[in-house]
Each structure stands twice: as C-alpha cells, then as structure tokens.
Design an enzyme around this catalytic site. Structure first.
Site, PDB file in Angstrom:
ATOM      1  N   GLY A 365      -6.694 -14.376  24.005  1.00  0.00           N
ATOM      2  CA  GLY A 365      -6.675 -14.245  22.551  1.00  0.00           C
ATOM      3  C   GLY A 365      -7.491 -15.318  21.869  1.00  0.00           C
ATOM      4  O   GLY A 365      -8.061 -16.203  22.523  1.00  0.00           O
ATOM      5  N   CYS A 392      -6.955 -16.619  30.401  1.00  0.00           N
ATOM      6  CA  CYS A 392      -7.866 -17.178  29.400  1.00  0.00           C
ATOM      7  C   CYS A 392      -7.079 -18.013  28.379  1.00  0.00           C
ATOM      8  O   CYS A 392      -6.638 -19.097  28.730  1.00  0.00           O
ATOM      9  CB  CYS A 392      -8.715 -16.088  28.771  1.00  0.00           C
ATOM     10  SG  CYS A 392     -10.276 -16.767  28.183  1.00  0.00           S
ATOM     11  N   ARG A 473     -14.984 -19.783  24.677  1.00  0.00           N
ATOM     12  CA  ARG A 473     -15.802 -20.896  24.173  1.00  0.00           C
ATOM     13  C   ARG A 473     -15.189 -22.251  24.530  1.00  0.00           C
ATOM     14  O   ARG A 473     -15.837 -23.268  24.494  1.00  0.00           O
ATOM     15  CB  ARG A 473     -15.877 -20.854  22.644  1.00  0.00           C
ATOM     16  CG  ARG A 473     -16.668 -19.701  22.100  1.00  0.00           C
ATOM     17  CD  ARG A 473     -16.877 -19.818  20.590  1.00  0.00           C
ATOM     18  NE  ARG A 473     -17.141 -18.508  20.030  1.00  0.00           N
ATOM     19  CZ  ARG A 473     -18.323 -17.892  20.085  1.00  0.00           C
ATOM     20  NH1 ARG A 473     -19.347 -18.490  20.662  1.00  0.00           N
ATOM     21  NH2 ARG A 473     -18.488 -16.687  19.581  1.00  0.00           N
ATOM     22  N   HIS A 518     -11.095 -13.634  33.450  1.00  0.00           N
ATOM     23  CA  HIS A 518     -10.317 -12.406  33.190  1.00  0.00           C
ATOM     24  C   HIS A 518     -10.230 -11.554  34.456  1.00  0.00           C
ATOM     25  O   HIS A 518     -11.054 -10.661  34.654  1.00  0.00           O
ATOM     26  CB  HIS A 518     -10.996 -11.590  32.073  1.00  0.00           C
ATOM     27  CG  HIS A 518     -10.909 -12.226  30.735  1.00  0.00           C
ATOM     28  ND1 HIS A 518      -9.946 -11.906  29.812  1.00  0.00           N
ATOM     29  CD2 HIS A 518     -11.652 -13.209  30.179  1.00  0.00           C
ATOM     30  CE1 HIS A 518     -10.114 -12.648  28.724  1.00  0.00           C
ATOM     31  NE2 HIS A 518     -11.145 -13.449  28.925  1.00  0.00           N
ATOM     32  N   GLU A 520      -8.320  -9.193  35.085  1.00  0.00           N
ATOM     33  CA  GLU A 520      -8.033  -7.793  34.767  1.00  0.00           C
ATOM     34  C   GLU A 520      -9.292  -6.943  34.692  1.00  0.00           C
ATOM     35  O   GLU A 520      -9.222  -5.719  34.845  1.00  0.00           O
ATOM     36  CB  GLU A 520      -7.223  -7.691  33.468  1.00  0.00           C
ATOM     37  CG  GLU A 520      -7.982  -7.947  32.169  1.00  0.00           C
ATOM     38  CD  GLU A 520      -8.123  -9.426  31.780  1.00  0.00           C
ATOM     39  OE1 GLU A 520      -7.962 -10.289  32.661  1.00  0.00           O
ATOM     40  OE2 GLU A 520      -8.418  -9.706  30.603  1.00  0.00           O
TER      41      GLU A 520
HETATM   42  N1  GLN Z   1      -9.945 -18.525  22.389  1.00  0.00           N
HETATM   43  C1  GLN Z   1     -10.129 -19.066  23.691  1.00  0.00           C
HETATM   44  C2  GLN Z   1     -11.564 -19.513  23.922  1.00  0.00           C
HETATM   45  O1  GLN Z   1     -12.452 -19.116  23.225  1.00  0.00           O
HETATM   46  C3  GLN Z   1      -9.710 -18.083  24.752  1.00  0.00           C
HETATM   47  C4  GLN Z   1     -10.538 -16.831  24.769  1.00  0.00           C
HETATM   48  C5  GLN Z   1      -9.887 -15.686  25.497  1.00  0.00           C
HETATM   49  O2  GLN Z   1      -8.685 -15.669  25.701  1.00  0.00           O
HETATM   50  N2  GLN Z   1     -10.680 -14.688  25.844  1.00  0.00           N
HETATM   51  O3  GLN Z   1     -11.812 -20.260  24.835  1.00  0.00           O
END
Ligand code: GLN
Length: 546
Positions: A365, A392, A473, A518, A520
């Site tokens: 998220g 993540c 990021r 990820h 998944e």
């Molecule tokens: N917001 C977090 C980042 O940018 C995690 C991103 C994500 O969960 N895809 O690193």
C-alpha cells in the site's frame, strides 16, 4: 495502410476478444482459458490487453478505480488482467502485453513533435489506427507465437474504444482471410419475472459491432442458466453466426473451472477450425484437473486475515487472493481470507478482530491512511507467535513495529509517513530522491536476491538465488541493520548489487516473513509461490495448536 506499416508475420494468427452489453463479463478469464487450451495443444500463445483509457499505464490509477496494478518482469505497470494471463499460462508477460489509448497517443504525438509526419495533418485514421495496428503485431516480433489473443477493454459502443475497433477492422483485411477471428463475449440475462433468458441485448451489441464493419465469428454468452438449443438457434440466426459458434459460458464455481467449461463447449476446436490450423493434438489437461481436484477437496482449513486499506474492492488485492488459492490447493487446504480494513484496527477493541485466526498478511500500500492499524496487526502476530506475512508496505510495517516495540526506537517510522521521523528505519531509496514525475518511476520489475540458508525463505525456495518483482520507492534503512539483527530481526534476503534488504524475518517466531518485493505477482496455477506455500503451511500448523 502505409507501406512502412505492412504486416509481415504471416505465420502468426490473431484472435480478438471484444465485450458487449456490460463490462465485467470476464473477457480476461475467457481469453486466458482459451489461451490455456490452445497452449495445452502445443501451440505458442500469448495474450495482450488494449485498454481504452488515456492514462499511459494504470500505475497512477487508484486501486479503487481499477483494481490492483500488475507489474511485469520488465517493470511495466499494467492491467490486472495480465495477472490472469500469467496465472493461467505460466509464461511471463512484458510491457508490450498492455497497450492503452494513452500509450498510443503518446507515441503518435511524440513522433509528430519530432517531425516524423512531414507537414501532414495527424488524424485518428490513419495515424492512430496505424499505431494501434503496429501494436497488434508487436509481440510477434518478440517471440515466435502461433497465436496472439488481443483483448479489447471496455464495451462495444463505448466512444473511447472506437479507434481500436476500427483498427481491428482494417487489420483483418490487411492480414487476409483465415488469419484472424473475432470472439464477442456477451451477456444473456435471465428475467426473473418472465422466467426467461433474453437475447435482445446480445442482438443489439452484435449489431453495433456489425455497424463498425465487424462480423463476430464466435459468440461466448455469459449466462446464469443453460442455453437451450432453440435459444442458441435464435442467437445464431439473429447474429449471423453458426449455431455451433454460440458458446455457453455458464457462471462457474471458480475461475479455474472455465478452461474445462470452454473445452466442453469445443471452443478451442472451433477456433482452430476457423483459423485453419490443422493437426494439433488434443489438449493435455491432466495437471490442470489434478489442481482442480485438490482445490475442491481440501483436507484442512485455515482463516487468514488480509489487512489492507483497499479491502472494499477485492480486485485491489487480486494477485494475493489468487496466490492463496494456488498455495491452498497445493497444500490441500481451504484458505478463508478474512478481509480486514486496517483503518478498523485502531479502536480500543482492535485486537479482538484478530483473535481466532491462523495467520495475518499485511498487504502492500501507499500513504498514511490505515497505516497505524497495519502496525497493530504486525504487533499482534509477533507477540502471539501467529504466522505473519508482510508484503512491500507490509514488510516495512514489520520493520517499523519491531523498531518501536522491540528496539524501543520511539516513533520510528518510514519517511513516507513522517519525513522528520527521529528513527527513519524505512527511508526513500537514494535513486528515488531526484524523481519528480509519478508515472512509471518507482523501483519496478524483477531484481535478483540472495537468501541466507538458515531462514524460512530458504526453506520455502530451496535455493539461495531468487528473482522477484518490485514496486516501491522506500526501503529498509541499512544504517539500522545492526540494531535489528542484534535483537532478532534478520535480513535474510539481500539484493547482491545494491545491498537493499529484500526480506526480513524474526528468528524466534514460527513464521514471520516480510518481503519488500511482491511474491504474489509470480504465483501461477502450475507454479504456486513458495512463500505463499510456506505461509499457508505455517498457518495449518498454527491452527492445530488451538
Ligand atoms: N509505499 C511503499 C513504498 O513506496 C510500499 C509500496 C508497496 O507496498 N507497493 O515503498
């Protein structure tokens, strides 16, 4: 068509899939199922999705609007249907498998600015349609495909998909007879009051296609009830297709039944006949059937919380929920996902919502909303030794929770949530600090990772070298690595080129794994993801203790 655009791949055949009457009929699943049947006959097949919206890619779209953003190995942010393609076919897609109107216009306008059109007026026909046609064939230059299936997003009759339909009409002439077919997916609604299935919406939708110069070859009819022969006859008559080409797509118990349902309707045979492809063997479906058998006959059952902020729209976590289906079938376990909004995990009774579960997954998220609820979910799993899987942002939450509650780093945080945090245990990646544009600029796509042997991750993968897909990021701040490792949170997966921490685990915990990547996105029916299998197995073990 201009000479420069001449299509020169006579060996590749094309299947176009359009949709009518309403959206969400499942074009992606029908395309994937057909592709799987053709692949099981030994043909090389790929699927691409053409989306009518103006965004260059779906990366900047809110998951509430468009569901999850699927990331390919080569780092493209794409439509979630590409996830279905990979899950069914077990073959990776690339950025060329997803084209949007925005991408087409971006390309044409960039060429106009470069002066490529030499003073000509740039128009939808032929310039935009030529560019669409170039994209129809582009995958055939990447690999030697026998068949390319092109799914046209949206509904026939939508203003925004007109250029795609016109390009399709022209393209079919360009490549000549028997080299392409159009499958139109439509709805046959059941009118409760009349007790009847109604064909009129389908007739209208096909008429609309015909007005654009396209006669569909096959109609796939979504329906809640079986289509009786007289109705098939009627549809065939009014829509100008053969009766045998009216295919019933009955609502299925699981999307993974659809290839077999399409096989029962002979969809693959009809397609091959119409494309004049001869001599392919019967499809070999044994592995698929044994997967389905396991899926439908579980020997155990677990309840796993999926904690995220987009839980109202299940499509926002499509790949995660599908990964649980694959891993569950592998372990012959029925995985019940308990969807929990992270925003609801902050009142004074939050912990009750996590009681009596067998595991917790904290989802990926962005941004602050619901963040503290995710931290609470991690805390609960860590303290109660309940299996935990963080993906993540979920991994970043695990790090922050550990910093706050084990290392006593007061108000430790990610600089995404608090740029002035005293303990920025998650910080923006160096290369991201210069980035000003939002679209396609995260750390995207596949990167290698090396695993420590004494880890849950290694137990799962049975290898020290892995490669996984990313979209973020922010990262673990290596300045604090010693503090974490000295106190029991170990970095068990590291990127060998950049030293970025890709996996964290808690040693003294039955199964506590956070992954910056990820997993998944790489789980398929034929190759369920090792970390999901490991997590589900840990949840099965945990459930036995209760
Ligand atoms: N917001 C977090 C980042 O940018 C995690 C991103 C994500 O969960 N895809 O690193």
């Amino acid at each position: 068509m201009n000479q420069e655009n001449k299509i020169t791949k006579p060996n590749t055949k094309y299947i176009f899939v359009t949709g009518g009457v309403t959206s969400s009929l499942g074009k992606g699943i029908i395309s994937s199922s057909l592709a799987y049947l053709l692949q099981s006959r030994g043909l090389r097949v790929t699927i691409q999705k053409f989306d009518p919206y103006i965004n260059v890619d779906p990366g900047t779209l809110n998951p509430y609007e468009h569901g999850e953003c699927y990331v390919t190995d080569d780092g493209a942010e794409t439509d979630l249907d590409l996830g279905h393609y990979e899950r069914f076919l077990d073959v990776p897609t690339s950025q060329n498998n997803n084209v949007t109107t925005g991408k087409i216009y971006f390309e044409v306008i960039s060429r106009e600015r470069r002066g490529d059109f030499l003073g000509k007026t740039v128009q939808v026909v032929p310039h935009i349609t030529d560019e669409i046609k170039r994209k129809f064939v582009s995958l055939s230059y990447e690999s030697n495909f026998d068949i390319i299936i092109t799914e046209i997003g949206g509904c026939i009759g939508d203003i925004e998909s007109l250029p795609f339909v016109e390009a399709m009409r022209q393209f079919r002439w360009d490549i000549g007879e028997h080299n392409s077919i159009v499958i139109h997916l439509t709805l046959i609604p059941y009118l409760q009051s009349a007790g009847e299935l109604k064909t009129k919406p389908t007739q209208h939708s096909v008429k609309m296609l015909q007005e654009s110069g396209i006669q569909p070859d096959i109609l796939v009819c979504r329906t809640e009830h079986s289509l009786p022969v007289d109705l098939r006859k009627k549809i065939a008559l009014f829509c100008n297709v053969q009766q045998s080409s009216v295919i019933e797509a009955h609502d299925a118990e699981t999307i993974y039944d659809v290839p077999l349902l399409m096989r029962d309707e002979n969809l693959d045979e009809i397609v091959l006949k119409k494309l004049h492809i001869e001599g392919t063997p019967e499809p070999i479906l044994d592995k698929w059937m044994s997967y389905l058998k396991k899926l439908k006959n579980p020997k155990s059952e677990v309840n796993i919380a999926l904690v995220g902020k987009y839980v109202q729209l299940k499509d926002a976590y499509k790949s995660i929920s599908e990964s649980f289906i694959h891993a569950g079938a592998h372990s012959e376990c029925k995985v019940n996902l308990i969807w929990i909004s992270s925003e609801s995990l902050v009142d004074n009774r939050w912990s009750e919502k996590l009681e009596n579960l067998d595991g917790i997954l904290v989802a990926p998220g962005f941004g602050e909303r619901g963040f503290e609820g995710k931290i609470n979910a991690v805390k609960y799993a860590r303290e109660n030794k309940m299996p935990f899987f963080g993906i993540c942002l979920g991994m970043q939450c695990a790090v922050i929770e550990f910093a706050r509650n084990v290392l006593a780093f007061e108000n430790a945080n990610s600089t995404e949530m608090n740029p002035d945090a005293n303990y920025p245990v998650i910080d923006m990646m160096e290369e991201q600090k210069q980035v000003t544009h939002k679209g396609g600029t995260m750390r995207l796509g596949s990167y290698p990772c090396v695993l420590k042997e004494d880890s849950r991750a290694f137990d799962a993968y049975q290898s020290t070298q892995i490669s996984e897909r990313h979209r973020h990021r922010f990262e673990f701040n290596n300045k604090f690595l010693r503090d974490f490792e000295d106190n029991g949170m170990i970095a068990t997966g590291i990127n060998p080129d950049t030293d970025l921490v890709e996996i964290v685990e808690i040693k003294e915990h039955p199964w506590f794994v956070g992954a910056q990547f990820h997993p998944e996105l790489k789980s398929t029916v034929m190759t369920p993801h090792p970390l999901f299998i490991g997590f589900v197995n840990a949840c099965i073990e945990y459930s036995k203790q209760l």
